[in-house]
Design an enzyme around this catalytic site. Sequence first.
Site, mmCIF file in Angstrom:
data_model
loop_
_atom_site.group_PDB
_atom_site.id
_atom_site.type_symbol
_atom_site.label_atom_id
_atom_site.label_comp_id
_atom_site.label_asym_id
_atom_site.label_seq_id
_atom_site.Cartn_x
_atom_site.Cartn_y
_atom_site.Cartn_z
ATOM 1 N N VAL A 274 10.847 0.369 -9.353
ATOM 2 C CA VAL A 274 10.652 -0.369 -8.101
ATOM 3 C C VAL A 274 9.204 -0.210 -7.659
ATOM 4 O O VAL A 274 8.657 0.892 -7.641
ATOM 5 C CB VAL A 274 11.596 0.145 -6.996
ATOM 6 C CG1 VAL A 274 11.244 -0.492 -5.655
ATOM 7 C CG2 VAL A 274 13.053 -0.148 -7.352
ATOM 8 N N LYS A 275 8.605 -1.328 -7.333
ATOM 9 C CA LYS A 275 7.245 -1.333 -6.793
ATOM 10 C C LYS A 275 7.325 -1.653 -5.307
ATOM 11 O O LYS A 275 7.937 -2.643 -4.902
ATOM 12 C CB LYS A 275 6.390 -2.367 -7.520
ATOM 13 C CG LYS A 275 4.961 -2.494 -7.003
ATOM 14 C CD LYS A 275 4.206 -3.534 -7.819
ATOM 15 C CE LYS A 275 2.900 -3.936 -7.173
ATOM 16 N NZ LYS A 275 2.195 -4.991 -7.923
ATOM 17 N N THR A 276 6.707 -0.801 -4.492
ATOM 18 C CA THR A 276 6.777 -0.994 -3.049
ATOM 19 C C THR A 276 5.486 -0.507 -2.414
ATOM 20 O O THR A 276 4.481 -0.325 -3.111
ATOM 21 C CB THR A 276 8.006 -0.269 -2.468
ATOM 22 O OG1 THR A 276 8.169 -0.629 -1.094
ATOM 23 C CG2 THR A 276 7.894 1.239 -2.589
ATOM 24 N N GLY B 153 11.482 -4.253 -10.148
ATOM 25 C CA GLY B 153 11.756 -4.957 -8.906
ATOM 26 C C GLY B 153 10.611 -4.753 -7.934
ATOM 27 O O GLY B 153 10.242 -3.616 -7.636
ATOM 28 N N ASP C 169 -0.172 1.028 -8.272
ATOM 29 C CA ASP C 169 -0.680 -0.250 -8.780
ATOM 30 C C ASP C 169 -1.808 -0.661 -7.853
ATOM 31 O O ASP C 169 -1.574 -1.166 -6.763
ATOM 32 C CB ASP C 169 0.423 -1.302 -8.800
ATOM 33 C CG ASP C 169 -0.039 -2.611 -9.411
ATOM 34 O OD1 ASP C 169 -1.265 -2.827 -9.494
ATOM 35 O OD2 ASP C 169 0.806 -3.420 -9.818
#
Length: 297
Positions: free
Chosen positions: A206-208, A176, A254
């Site tokens: 989860v990427k945030t 997500g 990332d």
Amino acid sequence: MADLDGLKVAHNYYVDVPFQNNKGFYVKGANALDWGMKKHLAHIFNPKSGNTVMFAFDHGYFMGAAAGLERLDIEIPKLIPNIDVLMATRGGLRSCIDPALIGDKGIALRATSGSSMLDEDLSHEALAVDAMEASRMNADCLAIQTFIGADGELSSLDNLAKAVNFGQQYSIPILGVVAVGKQMERTPRFFKLATRILAELGANIVKTYNCENFDEVAAACPVPIVVAGGKKVPEKEALEMAYSVIQNGAHGVDMGRNIFQSLHPVEMSKAVRMIVHEKATAKEAYEFYEDAIHPVQ
């Protein structure tokens, strides 16, 4: 009115206490997943460090030929040795990346799409990849963009829920991705809300983004958080951010634009890897980077 004496109102994130449901598999929140899911997650997260270096080059799905990514066939292969997961569109992978170069690297397949950068509102995306296509691409996870607080919030969360459902059927984890648009606040409160919603709806990763009190954001999210590098910043600053989030509970970074838009992307990718997997400090990683681009004669 009911008596509120004794009501617990203060938050306690137990930031110094490790995640407790961690017996059986090393990836946070993955104990109850099946063998296939865990196999994919083992392609994403290094079993020794528990972390991952993702590299997103899916920007073309809304930006076109993004600066630094004009030629995927030239730029991406030289970076593959230093990263763990390639995050890309199916078109970018199929047309430009020789599968023989991938080896045991993970694949995070961009599975949503919407408007181009010419549209002021990017929040209305649709699912562009189904379960069978994801299986054909041998994807290790599907990246679903979500827009908490935007006009397209409902449709993006519907995309996430649908992806989680077929991901469970085909043993494909779901990543997500918390989108932050022009009208969205970049505060700890927002990121605690957004990351928790995605995890509660079934996202396995989860990427945030980084923020103040990031240790609380990471502690409150029951699945691994990977932090996006965001817009290009000076290399020293990017490495300091990577070190900070890993120290505060992230399980990866990332660093798309902060690698491919660097004048020395290979050296930068190696420096990032030192922080994520080798416990290097930001200072040590930056010194490595400087020595690599200015070798002693």
